[in-house]
Scaffold this active site. Structure first.
Site, PDB file in Angstrom:
ATOM      1  N   ASN A   8      44.323  22.648  27.996  1.00 11.19           N
ATOM      2  CA  ASN A   8      44.023  21.648  26.568  1.00 11.19           C
ATOM      3  C   ASN A   8      45.330  21.551  25.943  1.00 11.19           C
ATOM      4  OD1 ASN A   8      44.274  24.672  26.310  1.00 11.19           O
ATOM      5  ND2 ASN A   8      42.787  24.456  24.658  1.00 11.19           N
ATOM      6  N   GLU A  66      44.445  35.626  26.207  1.00 11.93           N
ATOM      7  CA  GLU A  66      43.863  34.569  25.301  1.00 11.93           C
ATOM      8  C   GLU A  66      42.717  33.892  25.695  1.00 11.93           C
ATOM      9  OE1 GLU A  66      44.876  34.223  22.249  1.00 11.93           O
ATOM     10  OE2 GLU A  66      46.725  35.416  22.198  1.00 11.93           O
ATOM     11  N   CYS A  80      40.188  26.471  21.754  1.00  9.59           N
ATOM     12  CA  CYS A  80      39.744  27.825  21.935  1.00  9.59           C
ATOM     13  C   CYS A  80      39.090  28.325  20.726  1.00  9.59           C
ATOM     14  CB  CYS A  80      40.490  28.674  22.571  1.00  9.59           C
ATOM     15  SG  CYS A  80      42.138  28.964  21.705  1.00  9.59           S
ATOM     16  N   GLU A 131      49.570  36.590  20.094  1.00  8.23           N
ATOM     17  CA  GLU A 131      50.635  35.827  20.449  1.00  8.23           C
ATOM     18  C   GLU A 131      51.115  35.478  19.174  1.00  8.23           C
ATOM     19  OE1 GLU A 131      48.960  32.684  23.356  1.00  8.23           O
ATOM     20  OE2 GLU A 131      50.414  33.549  24.610  1.00  8.23           O
TER      21      GLU A 131
HETATM   22  P1  NDP Z   1      40.192  28.778  33.399  1.00  7.14           P
HETATM   23  O1  NDP Z   1      39.893  30.073  32.913  1.00  7.14           O
HETATM   24  O2  NDP Z   1      39.346  27.822  34.213  1.00  7.14           O
HETATM   25  O3  NDP Z   1      41.823  28.500  33.795  1.00  7.14           O
HETATM   26  C1  NDP Z   1      42.765  29.124  33.055  1.00  7.14           C
HETATM   27  C2  NDP Z   1      43.894  29.240  34.314  1.00  7.14           C
HETATM   28  O4  NDP Z   1      43.908  30.384  34.942  1.00  7.14           O
HETATM   29  C3  NDP Z   1      44.458  27.977  34.982  1.00  7.14           C
HETATM   30  O5  NDP Z   1      45.573  27.763  35.065  1.00  7.14           O
HETATM   31  C4  NDP Z   1      43.589  28.350  36.005  1.00  7.14           C
HETATM   32  O6  NDP Z   1      44.113  27.588  37.220  1.00  7.14           O
HETATM   33  C5  NDP Z   1      43.975  29.947  36.131  1.00  7.14           C
HETATM   34  N1  NDP Z   1      43.198  30.521  37.045  1.00  7.14           N
HETATM   35  C6  NDP Z   1      41.894  30.288  37.579  1.00  7.14           C
HETATM   36  N2  NDP Z   1      41.284  31.373  38.271  1.00  7.14           N
HETATM   37  C7  NDP Z   1      42.413  32.340  38.525  1.00  7.14           C
HETATM   38  C8  NDP Z   1      42.607  33.490  39.123  1.00  7.14           C
HETATM   39  N3  NDP Z   1      41.608  34.218  39.886  1.00  7.14           N
HETATM   40  N4  NDP Z   1      43.485  34.225  38.890  1.00  7.14           N
HETATM   41  C9  NDP Z   1      44.665  33.530  38.487  1.00  7.14           C
HETATM   42  N5  NDP Z   1      44.730  32.623  37.669  1.00  7.14           N
HETATM   43  C10 NDP Z   1      43.572  31.813  37.838  1.00  7.14           C
HETATM   44  O7  NDP Z   1      40.263  27.973  31.816  1.00  7.14           O
HETATM   45  P2  NDP Z   1      40.421  26.336  31.614  1.00  7.14           P
HETATM   46  O8  NDP Z   1      41.708  26.023  32.242  1.00  7.14           O
HETATM   47  O9  NDP Z   1      39.322  25.712  31.848  1.00  7.14           O
HETATM   48  O10 NDP Z   1      40.792  26.473  29.971  1.00  7.14           O
HETATM   49  C11 NDP Z   1      39.768  26.563  29.122  1.00  7.14           C
HETATM   50  C12 NDP Z   1      39.412  27.913  28.594  1.00  7.14           C
HETATM   51  O11 NDP Z   1      40.604  28.304  28.176  1.00  7.14           O
HETATM   52  C13 NDP Z   1      38.643  28.026  27.634  1.00  7.14           C
HETATM   53  O12 NDP Z   1      37.630  28.966  27.509  1.00  7.14           O
HETATM   54  C14 NDP Z   1      39.223  28.093  26.370  1.00  7.14           C
HETATM   55  O13 NDP Z   1      38.636  28.830  25.322  1.00  7.14           O
HETATM   56  C15 NDP Z   1      40.484  28.973  26.863  1.00  7.14           C
HETATM   57  N6  NDP Z   1      41.496  28.886  26.052  1.00  7.14           N
HETATM   58  C16 NDP Z   1      41.784  29.809  25.014  1.00  7.14           C
HETATM   59  C17 NDP Z   1      42.968  29.735  24.440  1.00  7.14           C
HETATM   60  C18 NDP Z   1      43.236  31.062  23.557  1.00  7.14           C
HETATM   61  O14 NDP Z   1      44.475  31.057  23.104  1.00  7.14           O
HETATM   62  N7  NDP Z   1      42.311  32.144  23.154  1.00  7.14           N
HETATM   63  C19 NDP Z   1      43.679  28.685  23.931  1.00  7.14           C
HETATM   64  C20 NDP Z   1      43.129  27.368  25.075  1.00  7.14           C
HETATM   65  C21 NDP Z   1      42.128  27.755  25.591  1.00  7.14           C
HETATM   66  P3  NDP Z   1      43.549  26.015  37.529  1.00  7.14           P
HETATM   67  O15 NDP Z   1      43.155  25.402  36.282  1.00  7.14           O
HETATM   68  O16 NDP Z   1      44.585  25.287  38.474  1.00  7.14           O
HETATM   69  O17 NDP Z   1      42.160  26.541  38.380  1.00  7.14           O
END
Ligand code: NDP
Length: 483
Positions: free
Chosen positions: A152, A249, A283, A457
């Site tokens: 995002n 996060e 998020c 952060e």
């Molecule tokens: P995901 O949890 O699907 O993915 C996050 C990242 O982790 C991606 O780069 C993903 O790769 C990677 N990933 C997935 N599986 C693994 C694994 N087993 N081991 C290591 N890395 C892995 O989240 P989204 O990208 O769909 O983002 C949305 C989510 O992020 C929402 O829940 C949102 O609330 C949260 N978020 C939290 C924030 C905060 O600061 N608290 C800010 C922004 C978002 P790939 O995408 O390539 O599969």
């Protein structure tokens, strides 16, 4: 604009690729057309990135903080100078309107680089005298750190992790989300131009399995993830195997409490920002909007009126203020939640469907008469769907607001400031806004409690999460021993 990068990865100060890795496309959410083709990092690429980071890290940590800080501050200046190109790239990758990316993405990243560049020279420990003996503490870097980003806020997330990590003397390997892989590569280029030594900030691309492989590497000391709770659980468990440091996060289902005495315009504005900015893909969004009984109808009326100001369209047109979902998959997830809400009896006030146009657009959607047990009130949707619930008393509102496994953020709108502070003190959240919503300046700590995460952060708090303390005891007298 040229969106295809020179190569998929950035390692040791230069672009790198390995076509053995499976190819994937980055798509422009407004048209669904590919804008770049990249490759998953192979084990050789992962190894090269970690080796480069490990080789550079100790030399970097040995530099005076003021020199490390200078590199970060130069990078901030370059980011700002390139803000328009970076914003356009981010808009292509995420579909977020240029109106937003021009002010919220690279700009926020630059703030982080400037802020942590500024404090790099004052990171230190304490000295305590114990009679003639004394000890002092050193705040030392962790080593090679891994950053993993969500889709995002790609460049913002990369900067929020890299800036404090590098300020503390660490090196980083960053894996962006495979859906938004482009802007982290630009950050790597910019850091090199700003004087970062080769290997200090490396970018490797790929799906979750690449992130998982990075965390398992014994040379890695820490992982900072921005992502969903299910991914957070896996990453945390994997990091535990090697006793690695973590920052998590994660997602949220944050409450906004609007009292009868609130300034209606401010409350509606806060609820709009906290539900529809970035098409709801934030998020910290306040997706459970609790409105006190007498305020409910005025709130819904004014909200519906102001939603008439939505300009949905070409994200590159600066008049557009509402973009498509970043992925077709996310659009489908959100549409499924909308269907579930209707099946469970929530009252649709406005929106509720895919927009009748090209691109992955969902109309800004408001449900009223939502109850605490409904799926849309319990699960993170990550799309433009607001749930409006009503309440009678402060005690009831607090209890219901806290009745969730998440704890990222919360908001309260009231003209009674004593009540505002009292409620901020009882809401279970990492951040609580009073009479505003979703402002996250770099000076303020950001992070979650409960299932929404660990660590913080931004702000000076972040330093504690990107460094470790060593105690050095100095004896000034003779050494007494039992024999
Ligand atoms: P995901 O949890 O699907 O993915 C996050 C990242 O982790 C991606 O780069 C993903 O790769 C990677 N990933 C997935 N599986 C693994 C694994 N087993 N081991 C290591 N890395 C892995 O989240 P989204 O990208 O769909 O983002 C949305 C989510 O992020 C929402 O829940 C949102 O609330 C949260 N978020 C939290 C924030 C905060 O600061 N608290 C800010 C922004 C978002 P790939 O995408 O390539 O599969």
């Amino acid at each position: 604009m040229q969106t295809q990068p020179t190569a998929s990865h950035y390692i040791d100060g230069a672009y790198a690729d390995d076509s053995e890795g499976a190819a994937f496309d980055s798509l422009y959410p407004y048209t669904g057309a590919p804008i770049a083709t990249l490759h998953d990092a192979t084990p050789a690429i992962i190894d090269a990135a970690i080796a480069a980071a490990a080789r550079t890290q100790m030399e970097w940590a040995a530099l005076p903080g003021v020199e490390r800080g200078r590199v970060l501050r130069r990078a901030a200046d370059i980011l700002r100078a390139q803000n328009r190109e970076l914003s356009e790239l981010e808009t292509y990758d995420t579909g977020k309107p240029l109106q937003e990316t021009l002010v919220a993405d690279a700009a926020s990243g630059a703030d982080a680089l400037e802020y942590f560049g500024g404090i790099a020279s004052s990171i230190g420990g304490e000295h305590v005298q114990l009679g003639d003996d004394f000890f002092y503490t050193r705040r030392e870097p962790l080593g090679v750190c891994v950053g993993i980003g969500a889709w995002n806020y790609p460049i913002q997330i990369a900067c929020w992790k890299a800036a404090p990590a590098l300020a503390c003397g660490n090196a980083m390997v960053f894996k962006p989300s495979e859906r938004t892989p482009l802007s982290a590569l630009k950050l790597a280029e910019i850091l090199t131009e700003a004087g970062a030594p080769p290997g200090l900030f490396n970018v490797v691309q790929g799906r979750g399995s690449v992130g998982a492989a990075l965390i398992e590497d014994p040379r890695v000391a820490k992982v900072s993830l921005t992502g969903s709770v299910p991914t957070g659980r896996k990453v945390y468990a994997s990091a535990a195997e090697g006793m690695r440091h973590v920052t998590m996060e994660l997602g949220g289902k944050s409450p906004i409490l609007i009292f009868d005495d609130a300034d209606l315009e401010a409350a509606v504005g806060g609820a709009i920002n906290g539900n529809f900015y970035s098409s709801g893909q934030i998020c910290s969004n306040g997706t459970r909007v609790f409105v006190q009984t007498d305020m409910k109808e005025p709130f819904l009326d004014r909200l519906t009126e102001r939603l008439g100001g939505v300009v949905m369209g070409d994200p590159m047109d600066e008049a557009t203020n509402f973009g498509p979902m970043t992925t077709g998959r996310q659009m489908q997830i959100v549409l499924d939640y909308i269907e579930t809400a209707q099946a469970e009896g929530a009252r649709l006030v406005t929106g509720g469907k895919r927009a009748d146009r090209d691109g992955w657009f969902i109309e800004p959607t408001v449900f009223a008469d939502v109850t605490d047990d409904m799926t849309i009130a319990r699960e993170e949707i990550f799309g433009p769907v607001m749930s409006v619930l009503s309440f009678k008393t402060e005690e009831e509102a607090i209890a219901r607001a806290n009745d969730t496994a998440f704890g990222l953020s919360a908001g309260v709108f009231t003209r009674d400031l004593a009540r505002g502070h009292r409620i901020a003190g009882t809401l279970q959240a990492g951040t609580c806004w009073i009479n505003t919503y979703n402002l996250t300046p770099v000076e303020m700590p950001f992070g979650g409690v409960k299932m929404s995460g660990l660590g913080r952060e931004n702000s000076r708090e972040a330093i504690a999460h990107w460094s470790q303390v060593k105690s050095v005891y100095v004896g000034a007298g003779t050494v007494e021993a039992p024999f």
